[in-house]
Design a protein around this motif. Structure first.
Motif, PDB file in Angstrom:
ATOM      1  N   ARG A  49     -10.606  15.167  -0.851  1.00 14.67           N
ATOM      2  CA  ARG A  49     -10.112  16.175  -1.781  1.00 14.67           C
ATOM      3  C   ARG A  49      -8.696  16.590  -1.405  1.00 14.67           C
ATOM      4  NH1 ARG A  49     -13.813  18.291  -5.091  1.00 14.67           N
ATOM      5  NH2 ARG A  49     -12.609  20.202  -5.390  1.00 14.67           N
ATOM      6  N   THR A  50      -8.019  15.733  -0.668  1.00 16.03           N
ATOM      7  CA  THR A  50      -6.638  16.011  -0.288  1.00 16.03           C
ATOM      8  C   THR A  50      -5.757  14.825  -0.656  1.00 16.03           C
ATOM      9  OG1 THR A  50      -6.887  15.073   1.931  1.00 16.03           O
ATOM     10  CG2 THR A  50      -7.363  17.432   1.662  1.00 16.03           C
ATOM     11  N   LEU A  51      -4.503  15.099  -0.875  1.00 16.72           N
ATOM     12  CA  LEU A  51      -3.510  14.064  -1.140  1.00 16.72           C
ATOM     13  C   LEU A  51      -2.423  14.230  -0.093  1.00 16.72           C
ATOM     14  CD1 LEU A  51      -3.560  11.937  -3.357  1.00 16.72           C
ATOM     15  CD2 LEU A  51      -1.936  13.308  -4.648  1.00 16.72           C
ATOM     16  N   LEU A  52      -2.107  13.131   0.609  1.00 14.87           N
ATOM     17  CA  LEU A  52      -1.212  13.220   1.759  1.00 14.87           C
ATOM     18  C   LEU A  52       0.122  12.543   1.491  1.00 14.87           C
ATOM     19  CD1 LEU A  52      -3.772  12.296   4.554  1.00 14.87           C
ATOM     20  CD2 LEU A  52      -3.140  14.568   3.757  1.00 14.87           C
ATOM     21  N   VAL A  53       1.138  13.033   2.180  1.00 16.30           N
ATOM     22  CA  VAL A  53       2.441  12.371   2.199  1.00 16.30           C
ATOM     23  C   VAL A  53       2.521  11.578   3.498  1.00 16.30           C
ATOM     24  CG1 VAL A  53       4.933  12.688   2.247  1.00 16.30           C
ATOM     25  CG2 VAL A  53       3.519  14.160   0.796  1.00 16.30           C
ATOM     26  N   HIS A  54       2.773  10.290   3.388  1.00 18.03           N
ATOM     27  CA  HIS A  54       2.738   9.401   4.549  1.00 18.03           C
ATOM     28  C   HIS A  54       4.150   9.007   4.959  1.00 18.03           C
ATOM     29  CE1 HIS A  54      -1.654   8.780   4.330  1.00 18.03           C
ATOM     30  NE2 HIS A  54      -1.450   8.913   3.025  1.00 18.03           N
ATOM     31  N   LYS A  55       4.414   9.068   6.245  1.00 22.70           N
ATOM     32  CA  LYS A  55       5.712   8.727   6.795  1.00 22.70           C
ATOM     33  C   LYS A  55       5.717   7.256   7.214  1.00 22.70           C
ATOM     34  CE  LYS A  55       9.083  10.530  10.169  1.00 22.70           C
ATOM     35  NZ  LYS A  55       9.285  11.557  11.226  1.00 22.70           N
ATOM     36  N   VAL A  56       6.710   6.513   6.743  1.00 22.69           N
ATOM     37  CA  VAL A  56       6.807   5.083   7.029  1.00 22.69           C
ATOM     38  C   VAL A  56       8.125   4.836   7.761  1.00 22.69           C
ATOM     39  CG1 VAL A  56       6.818   2.765   6.069  1.00 22.69           C
ATOM     40  CG2 VAL A  56       5.476   4.566   4.955  1.00 22.69           C
ATOM     41  N   PHE A  57       8.043   4.331   8.982  1.00 25.37           N
ATOM     42  CA  PHE A  57       9.224   4.137   9.810  1.00 25.37           C
ATOM     43  C   PHE A  57       9.978   2.859   9.431  1.00 25.37           C
ATOM     44  CE2 PHE A  57       6.901   7.144  12.466  1.00 25.37           C
ATOM     45  CZ  PHE A  57       7.921   7.962  12.895  1.00 25.37           C
ATOM     46  N   PRO A  58      11.224   2.746   9.856  1.00 23.24           N
ATOM     47  CA  PRO A  58      12.010   1.537   9.579  1.00 23.24           C
ATOM     48  C   PRO A  58      11.312   0.277  10.078  1.00 23.24           C
ATOM     49  CG  PRO A  58      13.434   3.262  10.432  1.00 23.24           C
ATOM     50  CD  PRO A  58      12.029   3.765  10.563  1.00 23.24           C
ATOM     51  N   GLY A  59      11.347  -0.768   9.256  1.00 20.87           N
ATOM     52  CA  GLY A  59      10.732  -2.033   9.631  1.00 20.87           C
ATOM     53  C   GLY A  59       9.257  -2.125   9.327  1.00 20.87           C
ATOM     54  N   PHE A  60       8.657  -1.058   8.816  1.00 22.15           N
ATOM     55  CA  PHE A  60       7.222  -1.026   8.540  1.00 22.15           C
ATOM     56  C   PHE A  60       6.942  -1.235   7.052  1.00 22.15           C
ATOM     57  CE2 PHE A  60       7.197   0.541  12.728  1.00 22.15           C
ATOM     58  CZ  PHE A  60       5.900   0.517  13.221  1.00 22.15           C
ATOM     59  N   SER A  61       5.777  -1.803   6.765  1.00 25.12           N
ATOM     60  CA  SER A  61       5.298  -1.983   5.404  1.00 25.12           C
ATOM     61  C   SER A  61       4.000  -1.213   5.205  1.00 25.12           C
ATOM     62  CB  SER A  61       5.029  -3.463   5.089  1.00 25.12           C
ATOM     63  OG  SER A  61       6.217  -4.173   4.878  1.00 25.12           O
ATOM     64  N   ILE A  62       3.792  -0.775   3.966  1.00 30.03           N
ATOM     65  CA  ILE A  62       2.564  -0.071   3.634  1.00 30.03           C
ATOM     66  C   ILE A  62       2.138  -0.472   2.226  1.00 30.03           C
ATOM     67  CG2 ILE A  62       3.785   1.960   2.713  1.00 30.03           C
ATOM     68  CD1 ILE A  62       1.532   3.693   3.836  1.00 30.03           C
ATOM     69  N   LYS A  63       0.826  -0.648   2.035  1.00 25.11           N
ATOM     70  CA  LYS A  63       0.334  -0.920   0.685  1.00 25.11           C
ATOM     71  C   LYS A  63       0.259   0.409  -0.046  1.00 25.11           C
ATOM     72  CE  LYS A  63      -3.943  -2.272  -0.409  1.00 25.11           C
ATOM     73  NZ  LYS A  63      -5.118  -3.163  -0.606  1.00 25.11           N
ATOM     74  N   ALA A  64       1.300   0.655  -0.850  1.00 23.87           N
ATOM     75  CA  ALA A  64       1.462   1.967  -1.464  1.00 23.87           C
ATOM     76  C   ALA A  64       0.610   2.155  -2.698  1.00 23.87           C
ATOM     77  CB  ALA A  64       2.941   2.189  -1.828  1.00 23.87           C
ATOM     78  N   PHE A  65       0.164   1.062  -3.290  1.00 24.52           N
ATOM     79  CA  PHE A  65      -0.595   1.203  -4.532  1.00 24.52           C
ATOM     80  C   PHE A  65      -1.633   0.102  -4.636  1.00 24.52           C
ATOM     81  CE2 PHE A  65      -1.221   0.658  -9.144  1.00 24.52           C
ATOM     82  CZ  PHE A  65      -1.581   1.955  -9.470  1.00 24.52           C
ATOM     83  N   ASP A  66      -2.849   0.494  -5.027  1.00 26.77           N
ATOM     84  CA  ASP A  66      -3.965  -0.432  -5.193  1.00 26.77           C
ATOM     85  C   ASP A  66      -4.503  -0.263  -6.608  1.00 26.77           C
ATOM     86  OD1 ASP A  66      -6.746  -1.381  -5.239  1.00 26.77           O
ATOM     87  OD2 ASP A  66      -6.501  -1.676  -3.079  1.00 26.77           O
ATOM     88  N   TYR A  67      -4.398  -1.309  -7.419  1.00 25.00           N
ATOM     89  CA  TYR A  67      -4.796  -1.207  -8.819  1.00 25.00           C
ATOM     90  C   TYR A  67      -6.283  -0.886  -8.973  1.00 25.00           C
ATOM     91  CZ  TYR A  67      -0.294  -3.004 -10.448  1.00 25.00           C
ATOM     92  OH  TYR A  67       1.037  -3.148 -10.729  1.00 25.00           O
ATOM     93  N   GLU A  68      -7.132  -1.553  -8.187  1.00 24.70           N
ATOM     94  CA  GLU A  68      -8.571  -1.319  -8.305  1.00 24.70           C
ATOM     95  C   GLU A  68      -8.919   0.130  -7.976  1.00 24.70           C
ATOM     96  OE1 GLU A  68     -10.884  -4.078  -6.113  1.00 24.70           O
ATOM     97  OE2 GLU A  68     -10.099  -5.847  -7.156  1.00 24.70           O
ATOM     98  N   LYS A  69      -8.324   0.656  -6.914  1.00 23.34           N
ATOM     99  CA  LYS A  69      -8.577   2.052  -6.563  1.00 23.34           C
ATOM    100  C   LYS A  69      -8.052   2.988  -7.641  1.00 23.34           C
ATOM    101  CE  LYS A  69      -8.696   1.857  -1.503  1.00 23.34           C
ATOM    102  NZ  LYS A  69      -8.060   2.372  -0.257  1.00 23.34           N
ATOM    103  N   ALA A  70      -6.898   2.665  -8.192  1.00 24.46           N
ATOM    104  CA  ALA A  70      -6.287   3.532  -9.202  1.00 24.46           C
ATOM    105  C   ALA A  70      -7.176   3.657 -10.431  1.00 24.46           C
ATOM    106  CB  ALA A  70      -4.914   3.004  -9.598  1.00 24.46           C
ATOM    107  N   TYR A  71      -7.814   2.555 -10.842  1.00 25.40           N
ATOM    108  CA  TYR A  71      -8.681   2.616 -12.013  1.00 25.40           C
ATOM    109  C   TYR A  71      -9.924   3.466 -11.750  1.00 25.40           C
ATOM    110  CZ  TYR A  71      -6.114  -0.838 -14.758  1.00 25.40           C
ATOM    111  OH  TYR A  71      -5.154  -1.486 -15.496  1.00 25.40           O
ATOM    112  N   SER A  72     -10.354   3.487 -10.488  1.00 24.40           N
ATOM    113  CA  SER A  72     -11.571   4.236 -10.174  1.00 24.40           C
ATOM    114  C   SER A  72     -11.304   5.690  -9.811  1.00 24.40           C
ATOM    115  CB  SER A  72     -12.307   3.557  -9.014  1.00 24.40           C
ATOM    116  OG  SER A  72     -11.519   3.599  -7.830  1.00 24.40           O
TER     117      SER A  72
END
Length: 391
Positions: A318-341
């Motif tokens: 029940r929370t939405l977080l802001v995530h810190k991503v350092f230089p040189g790092f990758s993150i999967k920022a969006f997932d279509y399957e999760k977004a639909y659900s």
């Protein structure tokens, strides 16, 4: 005694290795990029940051024996390379990945032993030139520009350290950079509906290709673009919506051989010193890539970025977080399957700024939320809004 060109290249490469221990601290004091990288490696997992698998810095310079062993091993690997390969590797290292450099294809099974550990060549070179604390190939991710991308068991594997990124691993529970309590609503009955901008409200500024904002977002039957990007400085949108058709997009302020969304070419009337300072730090910016499992963001700049996306969090949270991503790092920022659900949130911020699960917000350099003086992203100096086409 005259040195050969190959030996000169090898020596230059060794001098360009990533700093570590006390060297790292000294270099970080005068280099913002090194400082950011040092900070990324110095934080303990879950210790108040978004996603950095590196353990706490051990402090102190590596022992003379370990340094000598690493040098001997690195020289042994580099001396097996052809002159053209050495030049390409040096160009990649010295440009910090800003220049387009070729793959460095080497035998996939040529592992090297360092101390008690065996390292594949890509991991070894990443350890030497980018992340001294790197331990395992599971901590890195190939960029889509690499010839080895998507290949399961190639005979030759790319060892260019700037064709890989460091993987962000979300902690459980994630660090509280900002938490937004939410009351969930039921998802809409129309999965094909087109998301609207969280801030634009369908304004009529022309987008690339001569389309208006509303046309870019809502053109019926148009599947050519998979997302649109808006650039903001505080509460003011700068420039047009950028429609994205290619699988990968570079968003940058100053990137050698840059091809994509150049923020430096946009006309901004913002005279704020903070905005101008942050704008100058965007540098190489980010790379936005649509892949099979979702949309990835690679931080190519020398400073952290901050990301908020509904699909980064636990669906039951029940929370939405802001995530810190350092230089040189990758993150999967969006997932279509999760977004639909996912169900649509409704909290204090979103009461003021309409939001959909198909939107990701990215702030350069400055974070926002409860741990910052900026409570909302519209208070951040320079930020992006990425709106995905869900058709």
């Amino acid at each position: 005694m005259f040195r050969t060109k190959r030996s000169v290249l090898v020596r230059r490469l060794w001098r360009s290795r990533a700093p570590g221990g006390e060297e790292e601290e000294e270099a970080a004091a005068g280099d913002p990029g090194a400082a950011a990288a040092a900070e990324a490696r110095a934080h303990v997992c879950g210790g108040g940051r978004g996603c950095c698998p590196g353990k706490a810095g051990r402090g102190g310079r590596a022992s003379a024996g370990a340094e000598a062993e690493l040098k001997a091993l690195t020289h042994a690997v580099l001396k097996r390379l052809k002159e053209r390969q050495l030049e390409g590797l040096l160009h990649a290292v010295e440009s910090r990945g800003g220049a387009r450099t070729p793959c460095l294809l080497l035998p996939a099974k040529a592992d090297s032993r360092l101390g008690q550990h065996w390292y594949p060549l890509p991991v070894l070179l990443c350890k030497v030139f980018r992340w001294p604390d790197l331990r395992h190939c599971s901590e890195v991710k190939r960029l889509c520009c690499c010839e080895s991308y998507g290949k399961a068991h190639p005979e030759l594997v790319c060892c260019n350290p700037h064709h890989l990124s460091r993987l962000c691993e979300l902690e459980s529970p994630p660090p509280p950079y900002s938490r937004y309590p939410m009351d969930f609503l039921k998802p809409t009955d129309c999965p094909d509906s087109v998301p609207s901008s969280t801030e634009t409200g369908g304004t009529n500024c022309l987008a690339p290709g001569g389309l208006s904002d509303s046309q870019v977002l809502q053109e019926p039957g148009d599947r050519s673009h998979w997302c649109v990007v808006a650039y903001w400085e505080e509460k003011t949108r700068v420039g047009r919506l950028y429609s994205v058709q290619e699988p990968s997009l570079d968003i940058f302020y100053d990137l050698p051989q840059g091809n994509g969304f150049c923020l430096g070419q946009l006309n901004s009337d913002n005279k704020s010193q903070l905005v101008q300072k942050v704008r100058s730090k965007i540098g190489y910016g980010i790379q936005l890539t649509k892949e099979v499992d979702g949309v990835w963001v690679y931080n190519r700049s020398s400073y952290p970025i901050f990301i908020k996306s509904a699909t980064l969090d636990n669906p039951d949270s029940r929370t939405l977080l802001v995530h810190k991503v350092f230089p040189g790092f990758s993150i999967k920022a969006f997932d279509y399957e999760k977004a639909y659900s996912l169900q649509r949130p409704n909290d204090h911020e979103f009461m003021q700024q309409p939001w959909t699960g198909f939107t990701v917000q990215i702030s350069f350099v400055k974070g926002w939320g409860q741990c910052y003086t900026r409570q909302f992203i519209s208070s951040c100096p320079c930020w992006l809004e990425v709106i995905f086409n869900n058709r």
